[in-house]
Design a protein around this motif. Structure first.
Motif, PDB file in Angstrom:
ATOM      1  N   ALA A 669       9.453  -5.652   0.615  1.00  0.00           N
ATOM      2  CA  ALA A 669       9.505  -5.789  -0.699  1.00  0.00           C
ATOM      3  C   ALA A 669       8.210  -5.084  -1.530  1.00  0.00           C
ATOM      4  O   ALA A 669       8.119  -4.986  -2.288  1.00  0.00           O
ATOM      5  CB  ALA A 669       9.810  -7.293  -0.913  1.00  0.00           C
ATOM      6  N   ILE A 670       7.569  -4.692  -0.489  1.00  0.00           N
ATOM      7  CA  ILE A 670       6.196  -4.640  -1.318  1.00  0.00           C
ATOM      8  C   ILE A 670       6.243  -3.315  -1.695  1.00  0.00           C
ATOM      9  O   ILE A 670       5.782  -2.867  -2.920  1.00  0.00           O
ATOM     10  CB  ILE A 670       5.199  -4.640   0.222  1.00  0.00           C
ATOM     11  CG1 ILE A 670       4.930  -6.182   0.644  1.00  0.00           C
ATOM     12  CG2 ILE A 670       3.568  -3.708  -0.767  1.00  0.00           C
ATOM     13  CD1 ILE A 670       3.575  -5.864   1.896  1.00  0.00           C
ATOM     14  N   LYS A 671       6.639  -2.529  -1.093  1.00  0.00           N
ATOM     15  CA  LYS A 671       7.358  -1.244  -1.589  1.00  0.00           C
ATOM     16  C   LYS A 671       8.137  -1.050  -3.595  1.00  0.00           C
ATOM     17  O   LYS A 671       7.728  -0.249  -4.215  1.00  0.00           O
ATOM     18  CB  LYS A 671       8.234  -0.051  -0.622  1.00  0.00           C
ATOM     19  CG  LYS A 671       8.208  -0.152   0.349  1.00  0.00           C
ATOM     20  CD  LYS A 671       8.798   0.960   1.576  1.00  0.00           C
ATOM     21  CE  LYS A 671       8.474   0.931   1.865  1.00  0.00           C
ATOM     22  NZ  LYS A 671       9.209   1.904   3.658  1.00  0.00           N
ATOM     23  N   ASN A 680      -1.355  -3.598  -7.094  1.00  0.00           N
ATOM     24  CA  ASN A 680      -2.658  -2.590  -7.201  1.00  0.00           C
ATOM     25  C   ASN A 680      -2.591  -2.068  -5.428  1.00  0.00           C
ATOM     26  O   ASN A 680      -3.350  -1.252  -5.369  1.00  0.00           O
ATOM     27  CB  ASN A 680      -3.751  -3.349  -7.342  1.00  0.00           C
ATOM     28  CG  ASN A 680      -4.397  -3.781  -8.697  1.00  0.00           C
ATOM     29  OD1 ASN A 680      -3.570  -2.525  -9.229  1.00  0.00           O
ATOM     30  ND2 ASN A 680      -4.593  -4.825  -9.123  1.00  0.00           N
ATOM     31  N   ILE A 681      -1.330  -2.873  -4.799  1.00  0.00           N
ATOM     32  CA  ILE A 681      -1.327  -2.271  -3.785  1.00  0.00           C
ATOM     33  C   ILE A 681      -1.104  -0.663  -3.266  1.00  0.00           C
ATOM     34  O   ILE A 681      -0.205  -0.615  -3.666  1.00  0.00           O
ATOM     35  CB  ILE A 681      -0.750  -3.426  -2.512  1.00  0.00           C
ATOM     36  CG1 ILE A 681      -0.465  -3.254  -1.289  1.00  0.00           C
ATOM     37  CG2 ILE A 681       0.895  -3.070  -2.942  1.00  0.00           C
ATOM     38  CD1 ILE A 681       0.292  -3.851  -0.011  1.00  0.00           C
ATOM     39  N   LYS A 682      -1.940  -0.084  -2.905  1.00  0.00           N
ATOM     40  CA  LYS A 682      -0.825   1.561  -2.172  1.00  0.00           C
ATOM     41  C   LYS A 682      -0.227   1.548  -0.731  1.00  0.00           C
ATOM     42  O   LYS A 682      -1.267   1.252   0.145  1.00  0.00           O
ATOM     43  CB  LYS A 682      -2.371   2.496  -2.688  1.00  0.00           C
ATOM     44  CG  LYS A 682      -2.373   2.491  -4.439  1.00  0.00           C
ATOM     45  CD  LYS A 682      -3.740   2.877  -4.614  1.00  0.00           C
ATOM     46  CE  LYS A 682      -4.161   2.816  -6.355  1.00  0.00           C
ATOM     47  NZ  LYS A 682      -4.338   1.695  -6.637  1.00  0.00           N
ATOM     48  N   TYR A 743      -0.600  -0.037   4.617  1.00  0.00           N
ATOM     49  CA  TYR A 743      -0.897   0.250   3.378  1.00  0.00           C
ATOM     50  C   TYR A 743      -1.913  -0.030   3.503  1.00  0.00           C
ATOM     51  O   TYR A 743      -3.057  -0.397   4.111  1.00  0.00           O
ATOM     52  CB  TYR A 743      -0.504  -1.121   2.313  1.00  0.00           C
ATOM     53  CG  TYR A 743       1.171  -1.114   2.213  1.00  0.00           C
ATOM     54  CD1 TYR A 743       1.345  -0.814   0.714  1.00  0.00           C
ATOM     55  CD2 TYR A 743       1.695  -1.456   3.019  1.00  0.00           C
ATOM     56  CE1 TYR A 743       3.267  -0.767   1.171  1.00  0.00           C
ATOM     57  CE2 TYR A 743       3.544  -1.634   2.906  1.00  0.00           C
ATOM     58  CZ  TYR A 743       4.011  -0.733   1.350  1.00  0.00           C
ATOM     59  OH  TYR A 743       5.591  -0.771   2.051  1.00  0.00           O
ATOM     60  N   ASP A 744      -3.152   0.067   1.941  1.00  0.00           N
ATOM     61  CA  ASP A 744      -4.510   1.007   2.109  1.00  0.00           C
ATOM     62  C   ASP A 744      -5.375  -0.952   2.200  1.00  0.00           C
ATOM     63  O   ASP A 744      -4.400  -1.916   1.809  1.00  0.00           O
ATOM     64  CB  ASP A 744      -5.260   1.446   1.055  1.00  0.00           C
ATOM     65  CG  ASP A 744      -4.887   2.871   0.713  1.00  0.00           C
ATOM     66  OD1 ASP A 744      -4.460   3.876   2.428  1.00  0.00           O
ATOM     67  OD2 ASP A 744      -4.597   3.892   0.483  1.00  0.00           O
ATOM     68  N   TYR A 745      -6.447  -1.146   2.146  1.00  0.00           N
ATOM     69  CA  TYR A 745      -6.613  -1.880   2.078  1.00  0.00           C
ATOM     70  C   TYR A 745      -7.105  -1.953   1.231  1.00  0.00           C
ATOM     71  O   TYR A 745      -6.943  -1.088  -0.008  1.00  0.00           O
ATOM     72  CB  TYR A 745      -8.488  -1.697   3.032  1.00  0.00           C
ATOM     73  CG  TYR A 745      -8.826  -1.593   4.198  1.00  0.00           C
ATOM     74  CD1 TYR A 745      -7.877  -1.850   4.882  1.00  0.00           C
ATOM     75  CD2 TYR A 745     -10.010  -1.334   4.386  1.00  0.00           C
ATOM     76  CE1 TYR A 745      -7.893  -2.036   6.826  1.00  0.00           C
ATOM     77  CE2 TYR A 745     -10.380  -1.526   6.032  1.00  0.00           C
ATOM     78  CZ  TYR A 745      -9.355  -1.448   6.609  1.00  0.00           C
ATOM     79  OH  TYR A 745      -9.350  -1.420   8.242  1.00  0.00           O
ATOM     80  N   LEU A 746      -6.462  -4.297   0.576  1.00  0.00           N
ATOM     81  CA  LEU A 746      -7.191  -4.177  -1.479  1.00  0.00           C
ATOM     82  C   LEU A 746      -8.324  -3.721  -1.900  1.00  0.00           C
ATOM     83  O   LEU A 746      -9.520  -4.178  -0.193  1.00  0.00           O
ATOM     84  CB  LEU A 746      -6.585  -5.459  -1.401  1.00  0.00           C
ATOM     85  CG  LEU A 746      -5.074  -5.947  -0.765  1.00  0.00           C
ATOM     86  CD1 LEU A 746      -4.992  -7.330  -1.086  1.00  0.00           C
ATOM     87  CD2 LEU A 746      -4.404  -4.767  -2.150  1.00  0.00           C
ATOM     88  N   GLU A 747      -9.170  -4.104  -2.931  1.00  0.00           N
ATOM     89  CA  GLU A 747     -10.219  -3.875  -2.976  1.00  0.00           C
ATOM     90  C   GLU A 747     -10.942  -5.118  -2.527  1.00  0.00           C
ATOM     91  O   GLU A 747     -12.279  -5.465  -2.255  1.00  0.00           O
ATOM     92  CB  GLU A 747     -10.155  -3.525  -4.981  1.00  0.00           C
ATOM     93  CG  GLU A 747     -10.396  -2.081  -5.347  1.00  0.00           C
ATOM     94  CD  GLU A 747     -10.415  -2.484  -6.342  1.00  0.00           C
ATOM     95  OE1 GLU A 747     -10.926  -3.140  -7.526  1.00  0.00           O
ATOM     96  OE2 GLU A 747      -9.954  -0.410  -7.163  1.00  0.00           O
ATOM     97  N   ASN A 748     -10.523  -6.449  -2.771  1.00  0.00           N
ATOM     98  CA  ASN A 748     -10.691  -7.261  -2.556  1.00  0.00           C
ATOM     99  C   ASN A 748      -8.810  -8.590  -1.920  1.00  0.00           C
ATOM    100  O   ASN A 748      -7.923  -8.293  -2.069  1.00  0.00           O
ATOM    101  CB  ASN A 748     -11.281  -8.632  -3.502  1.00  0.00           C
ATOM    102  CG  ASN A 748     -12.345  -8.021  -4.187  1.00  0.00           C
ATOM    103  OD1 ASN A 748     -13.867  -8.172  -3.318  1.00  0.00           O
ATOM    104  ND2 ASN A 748     -13.050  -7.128  -5.180  1.00  0.00           N
ATOM    105  N   GLY A 749     -10.129  -9.199  -0.678  1.00  0.00           N
ATOM    106  CA  GLY A 749      -8.574 -10.065  -0.522  1.00  0.00           C
ATOM    107  C   GLY A 749      -7.630  -9.561   0.720  1.00  0.00           C
ATOM    108  O   GLY A 749      -6.291 -10.555   0.942  1.00  0.00           O
ATOM    109  N   GLU A 782      -4.189 -10.407  -3.892  1.00  0.00           N
ATOM    110  CA  GLU A 782      -5.141 -10.468  -4.853  1.00  0.00           C
ATOM    111  C   GLU A 782      -4.517 -11.285  -6.229  1.00  0.00           C
ATOM    112  O   GLU A 782      -3.449 -11.501  -6.524  1.00  0.00           O
ATOM    113  CB  GLU A 782      -4.553  -8.256  -5.812  1.00  0.00           C
ATOM    114  CG  GLU A 782      -3.610  -8.606  -6.167  1.00  0.00           C
ATOM    115  CD  GLU A 782      -3.198  -7.045  -6.561  1.00  0.00           C
ATOM    116  OE1 GLU A 782      -3.878  -6.626  -7.287  1.00  0.00           O
ATOM    117  OE2 GLU A 782      -1.748  -6.430  -6.588  1.00  0.00           O
ATOM    118  N   SER A 783      -5.253 -11.640  -6.622  1.00  0.00           N
ATOM    119  CA  SER A 783      -5.773 -12.210  -7.814  1.00  0.00           C
ATOM    120  C   SER A 783      -5.825 -11.060  -9.386  1.00  0.00           C
ATOM    121  O   SER A 783      -5.468  -9.573  -9.757  1.00  0.00           O
ATOM    122  CB  SER A 783      -7.099 -12.469  -9.124  1.00  0.00           C
ATOM    123  OG  SER A 783      -7.325 -13.525  -7.258  1.00  0.00           O
TER     124      SER A 783
END
Length: 817
Positions: A669-671, A680-682, A743-749, A782-783
């Motif tokens: 589902a993330i895709k 924002n997830i990549k 998936y890449d790390y998030l900026e936060n979280g 992520e918020s």
């Protein structure tokens, strides 16, 4: 009486018996194979046989399904054997202690574990009829145990669907509707679980009830009847590699003996078949491997057909495959199996006894420490399997340390769980607990890692020395009568028991807070996530103390600590912004296409049978018309979403999150909502190797392709347990990774993530796949405006058995503010 007269008398007796028993076609009123028999009609036929042939058929209802359909076992043998059935069983079980003089073969035939692989239940009726009539000589020294339908809920779901949509007469054109079952298909049980992968984990009621009777009999031979693709011929033993190393030479050789007997009949009829391909003997939770690891000759038989075949369908070769054909094939292998067993009774008994002799496995004991609820959950599973265990004593144990994946030590105490291989079920202990199962071939049919210490999140040592232990008793916490004068009640947050307790409190409208900071109070230390129930918050509850007392009694492992002040010794006081009220969430989950039935089913089962918290199911057919503002949380199960979310739907979803919604996206589902489409997830980009290589031979393609595969391997990952998504966890977690999505790390979280060491601690991961998953997200949040988006790349609910992952989902539901 001379031999000629005796033979004539026996022949006439058999003939009269056959005439007195109606065939399935005669009883049902239609020719077997011209319709799908509903489950109640199957039950009627077995009950009829138990009545008219009560001297040779004994019928037992061993349980019921979620939808209240009966689960049956039919014991079929000669009149003399049936009259002595219990003594035969007891003598047979003595073989596990090396004391038996057993003289009967025990053959267990299991049908229709996958509901839309529907032919086997039909075949079971013809098989039992033949055993009682033309093949009754097989029963003189053999007990046949038949489970006519392991999965009645799934079978009726399929047969009812087919009867509703089929043409009249049936249509053999594979494009016709009757050959295209919908999303809510009949393969799985009520909760969309695959019962053929639940033998070891026992998450489903069908498995839990069946295993009690399996352990009562421990057969010599067990057959699991299946169907595969329409265009496939028949598959029977011997199985494919890899074989687990515990499988004995006799078990392998006897599979060949049985396979050759089948081939004799198939050759005579000109039927096609294959062996030694595709279906291996490794993953322990199948209907062939689980019996094998308990001493049986465990086998899968696969007939071409499944839900696509209906009553008849044209195959790729232009032939017409009918239900009658499929019945004939399964009936043939079933009877052939009983025949081989009847001709090898002494060998089966002697080798079964030999299987249960003391084994010299490398690890003699497994010692486990950890959260008491997780220890008790594992102890409960072992009890179901009748695996012996005990509690430890004070001391230090040395051996293989699961946490460090190297030699180490562990301090043992009276709360430790000790499981020894010096017991009857020693082989099952080795298979379920070994740190990393030996894999002879990386091309496998299922996951390659499942070790229970990792699955339950426990610190463990595998010791080459047998560790002494004493009787283990599952403790229950003793809470004194709750006082109305208490300022607050506090309890830990570390297991699914705590999550269930919280859910029960919220359903009773008791207000609960959680601490976003660790604190100490009145000599007790509490971690982040601890639950705080204050009298002040609940002063308007009409029966606060009485209701709380009732909820505590229903959750016997919960220990409440009474505190008389909100002024903490260290940390944050109860009035701080770090102590937040837990809002009772109203939760919805998406079902239907594009979700996976399995992934949806795991969530559905989690809420109803584990968390016991209400869940609304929203189907994809009308999802776009639903007002999401009625819900606080929306879960998107794993699946294949493609372009399911159109631009306007994504906009609507983002607006809902921005206004305070909690979106949980799992697996595939993330895709559907990644950075290019919504949030924002990549997806992690990996550079392709530009090194030129020679063209690959076609025959090597499959083996080369596994370099990019991860076949259910366990990885050690990092945990930021200061994040609410990871409350209740330590700084390390062992995740079961089922593919190479990254998936890449998030900026936060980034609550749980994989670092640069991508070598699995257990199981297989291809070299290229390992490169791809380095420095990638496992679980994060992520918020987004006033809401949150939770990403669960790996599946914490996989098949319901990865016990240590479940609290992550509970955190996503209750702990994110």
């Amino acid at each position: 009486m001379n031999r000629s007269i005796l033979f004539t008398a026996l022949f006439l007796s058999t003939l009269l018996t056959a005439q007195n028993i109606q065939s399935p076609s005669e009883f049902l009123g239609y020719e077997l194979g011209t319709q799908f028999t509903r489950h109640y009609e199957v039950v009627d036929y077995y009950e009829y046989l138990a009545e008219v042939a009560d001297d040779r058929v004994q019928l037992t209802e061993y349980g019921q399904t979620n939808e209240r359909r009966p689960l049956l076992l039919a014991y079929v043998s000669s009149a003399n054997n049936i009259s002595n059935l219990e003594s035969i069983r007891e003598e047979h079980l003595k073989s596990t202690n090396g004391e038996s003089n057993a003289s009967k073969a025990i053959v267990w035939l299991s049908y229709n574990v996958h509901g839309n692989e529907s032919v086997s239940t039909e075949a079971s009726m013809q098989t039992i009829y033949e055993l009682l009539t033309s093949k009754s000589n097989y029963l003189e020294n053999t007990i046949v145990i038949m489970d006519p339908c392991i999965n009645p809920d799934g079978r009726d779901r399929y047969s009812n669907w087919y009867n509703q949509y089929k043409n009249a007469p049936h249509q053999v054109d594979p494009n016709s509707k009757e050959h295209h079952e919908g999303w809510w298909n009949g393969r799985s049980n009520h909760y969309m679980f695959d019962l053929n992968r639940d033998w070891a984990w026992l998450t489903q009621v069908e498995s839990q009830q069946r295993i009690k009777f399996y352990n009562k009999w421990m057969p010599h031979v067990h057959v699991d009847f299946h169907e595969q693709g329409v265009n496939d011929p028949y598959y029977f033993a011997p199985a494919a590699e890899p074989y687990h190393e515990v499988i004995t030479k006799f078990q392998i050789d006897f599979q060949k003996t049985i396979g050759k007997n089948h081939a004799k009949y198939f050759d005579a009829n000109g039927w096609f078949y294959f062996t030694k391909e595709r279906f291996d003997l490794f993953y322990p939770s199948y209907g062939d491997t689980y019996p094998t690891y308990n001493g049986a000759i465990g086998m899968t038989y696969e007939q071409g057909g499944s839900g696509r075949a209906g009553l008849g369908v044209i195959t790729r070769n232009g032939d017409t495959l009918t239900l009658k054909d499929r019945i004939a094939h399964h009936q043939t292998t079933g009877l052939s199996t009983v025949e081989v067993a009847a001709n090898n009774v002494d060998k089966l008994n002697s080798e079964f006894k030999k299987f249960y002799q003391t084994k010299n496995y490398k690890y003699k004991s497994y010692v486990l420490n950890g959260d008491k609820d997780k220890i008790n959950a594992l102890a409960n599973l072992l009890s179901h399997h009748e695996i012996e265990f005990g509690k430890g004593t004070n001391g230090t144990v040395k051996g293989f340390n699961y946490k460090t994946n190297s030699q180490g030590s562990l301090k043992m105490n009276e709360n430790s769980l000790v499981v020894s291989t010096n017991q009857k079920k020693s082989t099952m202990v080795k298979v379920l607990f070994e740190p990393n199962a030996k894999l002879s071939d990386s091309l496998t049919y299922d996951i390659t890692a499942w070790s229970l210490p990792y699955a339950y999140g426990l610190d463990a040592i595998a010791s080459t020395t047998e560790i002494s232990n004493t009787n283990f008793e599952t403790p229950s916490e003793q809470n004194s009568k709750l006082s109305k004068n208490t300022y607050a009640f506090v309890t830990d947050w570390s297991s699914m028991n705590d999550a269930r307790f919280l859910g029960d409190l919220l359903k009773e409208r008791i207000k609960v807070r959680t601490s976003y900071s660790p604190f100490t109070l009145e000599g007790n230390s509490f971690k982040r996530g601890s639950l705080i129930i204050t009298a002040a918050d609940n002063q308007n509850h009409k029966d606060f103390i009485g209701t709380l007392q009732k909820v505590v009694q229903n959750n016997s492992t919960i220990r409440l600590t009474n505190v008389n002040t909100g002024f903490v010794d260290s940390g944050k006081d109860f009035g701080s912004s770090y102590i937040q009220m837990i809002k009772p969430p109203k939760i919805a989950v998406l079902s239907g296409k594009p979700t996976s039935t399995y992934r949806f089913g795991e969530i559905w089962h989690f809420f109803e049978q584990q968390l016991h918290y209400p869940l609304t199911v929203l189907d994809s057919d009308y999802f776009n018309r639903v007002d999401l503002d009625e819900y606080d949380t929306l879960i998107l199960p794993g699946g294949w979403y493609g372009s399911f979310f159109k631009e306007d739907q994504l906009k609507k979803l983002k607006e809902w999150v921005r206004n305070g919604g909690n979106l949980i996206a799992m697996g595939g589902a993330i895709k559907a909502i990644d950075g290019e489409k919504g949030f924002n997830i990549k997806i992690k980009k990996t550079e392709k190797d530009s090194t030129e290589t020679d063209p690959m031979p076609h025959e090597n393609w499959q083996r080369e392709s596994i370099k990019n595969a991860i076949t259910g391997a366990i990885f050690k990952v990092r945990v930021d347990n200061t994040h609410p998504l990871a409350y209740g966890y330590n700084q390390e977690y062992f995740t079961l990774k089922l593919g190479n999505d990254s998936y890449d790390y998030l900026e936060n979280g980034n609550a749980v993530y994989l670092e640069t060491n991508t070598k699995p601690v257990s199981g297989f991961a291809g070299s290229e796949a390992q490169k791809k998953i380095g420095k990638s997200l496992i679980f994060g949040a992520e918020s987004y405006g006033s809401g949150n988006v939770v990403y669960m790349v790996d599946n914490p609910l996989f098949r319901g058995f990865w016990e240590n992952g479940k609290l992550f989902l509970a955190n996503a539901l209750f702990m994110l503010n």
